[in-house]
Design an enzyme around this catalytic site. Structure first.
Site, mmCIF file in Angstrom:
data_model
loop_
_atom_site.group_PDB
_atom_site.id
_atom_site.type_symbol
_atom_site.label_atom_id
_atom_site.label_comp_id
_atom_site.label_asym_id
_atom_site.label_seq_id
_atom_site.Cartn_x
_atom_site.Cartn_y
_atom_site.Cartn_z
ATOM 1 N N ASN A 102 5.886 -6.983 -6.453
ATOM 2 C CA ASN A 102 6.509 -8.134 -5.799
ATOM 3 C C ASN A 102 8.013 -8.154 -6.050
ATOM 4 O O ASN A 102 8.482 -7.739 -7.113
ATOM 5 C CB ASN A 102 5.879 -9.432 -6.294
ATOM 6 C CG ASN A 102 4.391 -9.478 -5.987
ATOM 7 O OD1 ASN A 102 3.929 -8.731 -5.125
ATOM 8 N ND2 ASN A 102 3.652 -10.315 -6.683
ATOM 9 N N ASP A 104 9.808 -11.030 -5.683
ATOM 10 C CA ASP A 104 10.177 -12.444 -5.707
ATOM 11 C C ASP A 104 10.709 -12.940 -7.051
ATOM 12 O O ASP A 104 11.219 -14.060 -7.150
ATOM 13 C CB ASP A 104 8.987 -13.314 -5.256
ATOM 14 C CG ASP A 104 7.692 -13.035 -6.042
ATOM 15 O OD1 ASP A 104 7.775 -12.679 -7.234
ATOM 16 O OD2 ASP A 104 6.594 -13.179 -5.454
ATOM 17 N N HIS A 119 9.195 -2.278 -6.727
ATOM 18 C CA HIS A 119 9.707 -2.340 -5.350
ATOM 19 C C HIS A 119 11.003 -3.137 -5.262
ATOM 20 O O HIS A 119 11.383 -3.568 -4.168
ATOM 21 C CB HIS A 119 8.652 -2.915 -4.396
ATOM 22 C CG HIS A 119 7.499 -1.972 -4.157
ATOM 23 N ND1 HIS A 119 6.314 -2.358 -3.576
ATOM 24 C CD2 HIS A 119 7.371 -0.643 -4.426
ATOM 25 C CE1 HIS A 119 5.492 -1.311 -3.491
ATOM 26 N NE2 HIS A 119 6.108 -0.265 -4.013
ATOM 27 N N GLY A 188 -4.311 -9.007 -7.418
ATOM 28 C CA GLY A 188 -3.772 -9.410 -6.114
ATOM 29 C C GLY A 188 -3.042 -8.331 -5.361
ATOM 30 O O GLY A 188 -2.024 -8.609 -4.718
ATOM 31 N N ASN A 214 -9.145 -10.166 -7.779
ATOM 32 C CA ASN A 214 -8.784 -10.262 -6.367
ATOM 33 C C ASN A 214 -9.813 -11.134 -5.660
ATOM 34 O O ASN A 214 -10.976 -11.172 -6.054
ATOM 35 C CB ASN A 214 -8.763 -8.859 -5.735
ATOM 36 C CG ASN A 214 -7.945 -8.809 -4.445
ATOM 37 O OD1 ASN A 214 -8.215 -9.545 -3.499
ATOM 38 N ND2 ASN A 214 -6.945 -7.948 -4.423
ATOM 39 N N VAL A 215 -9.374 -11.800 -4.607
ATOM 40 C CA VAL A 215 -10.314 -12.628 -3.838
ATOM 41 C C VAL A 215 -11.233 -11.786 -2.962
ATOM 42 O O VAL A 215 -12.281 -12.262 -2.505
ATOM 43 C CB VAL A 215 -9.576 -13.680 -2.957
ATOM 44 C CG1 VAL A 215 -8.991 -14.786 -3.799
ATOM 45 C CG2 VAL A 215 -8.502 -13.037 -2.096
ATOM 46 N N ALA A 232 -6.300 -15.411 -8.403
ATOM 47 C CA ALA A 232 -5.619 -15.095 -9.666
ATOM 48 C C ALA A 232 -5.226 -16.366 -10.420
ATOM 49 O O ALA A 232 -5.282 -16.401 -11.648
ATOM 50 C CB ALA A 232 -4.380 -14.243 -9.375
HETATM 51 C C1 BJW Z 1 -5.347 -12.410 -3.750
HETATM 52 C C2 BJW Z 1 -5.038 -13.759 -3.554
HETATM 53 C C3 BJW Z 1 -5.191 -14.593 -4.666
HETATM 54 C C4 BJW Z 1 -4.699 -12.745 -1.683
HETATM 55 N N1 BJW Z 1 -5.615 -14.089 -5.848
HETATM 56 N N2 BJW Z 1 -5.796 -11.933 -4.917
HETATM 57 C C5 BJW Z 1 1.278 7.946 5.415
HETATM 58 C C6 BJW Z 1 2.217 7.567 6.373
HETATM 59 C C7 BJW Z 1 3.450 7.004 6.018
HETATM 60 C C8 BJW Z 1 3.780 6.825 4.710
HETATM 61 C C9 BJW Z 1 2.851 7.200 3.778
HETATM 62 C C10 BJW Z 1 1.633 7.771 4.097
HETATM 63 N N3 BJW Z 1 0.940 8.018 2.949
HETATM 64 C C11 BJW Z 1 1.680 7.614 1.930
HETATM 65 C C12 BJW Z 1 2.859 7.125 2.406
HETATM 66 C C13 BJW Z 1 3.951 6.582 1.607
HETATM 67 C C14 BJW Z 1 4.073 5.068 1.662
HETATM 68 C C15 BJW Z 1 2.686 4.445 1.647
HETATM 69 O O1 BJW Z 1 2.061 4.315 0.619
HETATM 70 N N4 BJW Z 1 2.192 4.016 2.794
HETATM 71 C C16 BJW Z 1 0.836 3.493 2.900
HETATM 72 C C17 BJW Z 1 0.873 2.158 3.628
HETATM 73 C C18 BJW Z 1 -0.020 4.520 3.583
HETATM 74 N N5 BJW Z 1 4.840 4.702 0.486
HETATM 75 C C19 BJW Z 1 6.168 4.703 0.500
HETATM 76 O O2 BJW Z 1 6.816 4.942 1.494
HETATM 77 C C20 BJW Z 1 6.838 4.413 -0.826
HETATM 78 N N6 BJW Z 1 7.811 5.404 -1.093
HETATM 79 C C21 BJW Z 1 7.488 6.689 -1.277
HETATM 80 O O3 BJW Z 1 6.348 7.089 -1.262
HETATM 81 O O4 BJW Z 1 8.573 7.510 -1.479
HETATM 82 C C22 BJW Z 1 8.362 8.928 -1.545
HETATM 83 C C23 BJW Z 1 9.715 9.585 -1.448
HETATM 84 C C24 BJW Z 1 10.088 10.494 -2.419
HETATM 85 C C25 BJW Z 1 11.324 11.112 -2.322
HETATM 86 C C26 BJW Z 1 12.179 10.834 -1.256
HETATM 87 C C27 BJW Z 1 11.806 9.930 -0.295
HETATM 88 C C28 BJW Z 1 10.557 9.288 -0.383
HETATM 89 C C29 BJW Z 1 7.588 3.100 -0.758
HETATM 90 C C30 BJW Z 1 6.687 1.936 -0.523
HETATM 91 C C31 BJW Z 1 7.513 0.657 -0.369
HETATM 92 C C32 BJW Z 1 6.661 -0.545 0.004
HETATM 93 N N7 BJW Z 1 7.533 -1.612 0.366
HETATM 94 C C33 BJW Z 1 6.944 -2.919 0.623
HETATM 95 C C34 BJW Z 1 8.076 -3.884 1.029
HETATM 96 C C35 BJW Z 1 8.901 -4.266 -0.205
HETATM 97 C C36 BJW Z 1 10.015 -5.189 0.118
HETATM 98 C C37 BJW Z 1 9.557 -6.497 0.693
HETATM 99 O O5 BJW Z 1 8.831 -7.281 0.050
HETATM 100 O O6 BJW Z 1 9.948 -6.775 1.821
HETATM 101 O O7 BJW Z 1 6.285 -3.388 -0.556
HETATM 102 S S1 BJW Z 1 5.634 -2.895 1.844
HETATM 103 C C38 BJW Z 1 4.608 -4.072 1.003
HETATM 104 O O8 BJW Z 1 3.399 -3.427 0.525
HETATM 105 C C39 BJW Z 1 5.398 -4.476 -0.249
HETATM 106 C C40 BJW Z 1 4.297 -4.590 -1.266
HETATM 107 O O9 BJW Z 1 4.842 -4.508 -2.565
HETATM 108 C C41 BJW Z 1 3.392 -3.449 -0.907
HETATM 109 C C42 BJW Z 1 1.990 -3.600 -1.439
HETATM 110 O O10 BJW Z 1 1.351 -4.699 -0.870
HETATM 111 P P1 BJW Z 1 0.377 -5.621 -1.749
HETATM 112 O O11 BJW Z 1 1.174 -6.309 -2.784
HETATM 113 O O12 BJW Z 1 -0.775 -4.858 -2.198
HETATM 114 O O13 BJW Z 1 -0.025 -6.736 -0.668
HETATM 115 P P2 BJW Z 1 -1.250 -6.766 0.357
HETATM 116 O O14 BJW Z 1 -0.936 -7.830 1.343
HETATM 117 O O15 BJW Z 1 -1.558 -5.426 0.876
HETATM 118 O O16 BJW Z 1 -2.493 -7.207 -0.528
HETATM 119 C C43 BJW Z 1 -2.588 -8.514 -1.049
HETATM 120 C C44 BJW Z 1 -3.885 -8.595 -1.852
HETATM 121 O O17 BJW Z 1 -3.928 -9.865 -2.485
HETATM 122 C C45 BJW Z 1 -5.154 -8.508 -0.998
HETATM 123 O O18 BJW Z 1 -6.027 -7.554 -1.596
HETATM 124 C C46 BJW Z 1 -5.760 -9.909 -1.069
HETATM 125 O O19 BJW Z 1 -7.181 -9.897 -1.040
HETATM 126 C C47 BJW Z 1 -5.236 -10.374 -2.393
HETATM 127 N N8 BJW Z 1 -5.117 -11.836 -2.576
HETATM 128 N N9 BJW Z 1 -4.644 -13.982 -2.288
HETATM 129 C C48 BJW Z 1 -5.904 -12.822 -5.939
HETATM 130 N N10 BJW Z 1 -4.915 -15.975 -4.584
#
Ligand code: BJW
Ligand code: ZN
Length: 260
Positions: A102, A104, A119, A188, A214-215, A232
């Protein structure tokens, strides 16, 4: 009262090191939207336009105004009971290292001392040209010009977009925390975005007891040692209370308070 397994409570109350990977769900109860839930940001906004270097280059005002709105929303939010419970866990298990995806800053505001922001942080702003850190920009969608640094370069939030590498020191610190953890909590996160989504496996292979909070089911539910299904903000305070009771009981019996 929520009950927890003896396996988990024994490990948490006896262990030396806890690491926690948090994602957007950890801040959901503070009113901050997640990304991939049905009401999440990616249901309404296109990540390629708003969270990629290409999207920023093609329309910097759109990206800057989106992050301005998100930064303001976060400033109006408060840490929730889940954030505060993780900060309290430090009183019982030291170190408790929080690896957060996160941006935030709510773990810091809740009082966690050891936070690795893999991140970045949306309250920090930097120039894409001279890399200087500056005051945050305040840009509206209708602004004609994007916010710029004194050097003329575009300003951006200091967060990690798709296709960008994570900061090497944060990545190394997070991997080290995962490898050194006795218990690894995954809170989460959908565990879909790499490399952060790989930390639970790193921890597991190094011998940690991996617990998901996680939910809903996620990409790592099947491989976790234990799953705690629920919000959470409900599960974590109950878990930390239970650990605290156990630690207090152990300390009392060791000091002979119950056995005069
Ligand atoms: C609850 C709840 C409650 C709800 N209690 N639980 C194929 C294609 C293209 C790219 C790739 C690929 N394979 C791999 C990649 C790489 C890519 C990637 O992983 N993509 C996948 C999507 C496939 N990764 C990257 O690009 C990363 N960089 C990288 O790999 O660099 C390599 C490199 C090396 C050398 C040179 C150049 C490059 C970077 C990733 C950056 C992600 N950025 C973001 C935005 C951040 C800024 C912003 O906030 O605006 O990060 S995207 C977004 O996703 C954000 C989050 O941190 C991240 C993860 O999301 P998160 O936190 O898991 O959220 P959700 O919504 O997915 O899940 C929420 C969960 O909460 C759910 O499970 C709910 O059930 C739960 N929940 N309420 C408990 N009350
Ligand atoms: Zn500059």
């Amino acid at each position: 009262m929520i009950s927890f397994s003896d396996r988990l409570l024994d490990r948490l109350s006896q262990c030396g090191r806890v690491a926690v990977l948090t994602g957007a769900g950890a801040s959901a109860e503070s009113g901050i939207p997640t990304f991939r839930d049905p009401q999440g940001l990616w249901a309404r906004f296109n990540p390629a336009e708003l969270a990629s270097p290409q999207g920023f280059k093609s329309n910097p005002v759109r990206v800057q105004s989106w992050y301005t709105a998100r930064r303001k929303a976060v400033l109006e939010a408060d840490p929730n009971p889940g954030h505060r419970a993780l900060a309290r866990l430090q009183d019982f298990v030291h170190p408790t290292i929080v690896i957060t995806q996160n941006v935030d800053g709510l773990h810091h505001r809740a009082g966690s001392d050891d936070v690795i922001e893999v991140h970045g942080n949306l309250h920090r702003t930097c120039c894409v040209s001279c890399r200087q850190e500056t005051e945050p920009f305040d840009v509206s969608p209708n602004d004609a010009e994007p916010a710029r640094c004194g050097c003329g370069g575009l300003l951006r939030p200091d967060v990690v977009w798709f296709g960008e590498p994570l900061q090497a020191d944060a990545l190394q610190a997070a991997a080290a925390a995962a490898m050194g953890a006795d218990v690894f909590l995954v809170v989460g996160t959908g565990a879909e975005v790499y490399p952060a989504a790989g930390f639970p496996l790193i921890a597991s292979e190094a011998g940690a007891y991996v617990v998901e909070v996680n939910v809903r089911a996620t990409a790592i539910s099947d491989s976790a040692d234990e799953v705690l299904r629920g919000p959470a903000g409900v599960i974590l305070p109950a878990l930390v209370d239970a650990v605290g009771r156990l630690r207090t009981a152990v300390a009392k019996s060791a000091s002979g308070v119950d056995n005069p």
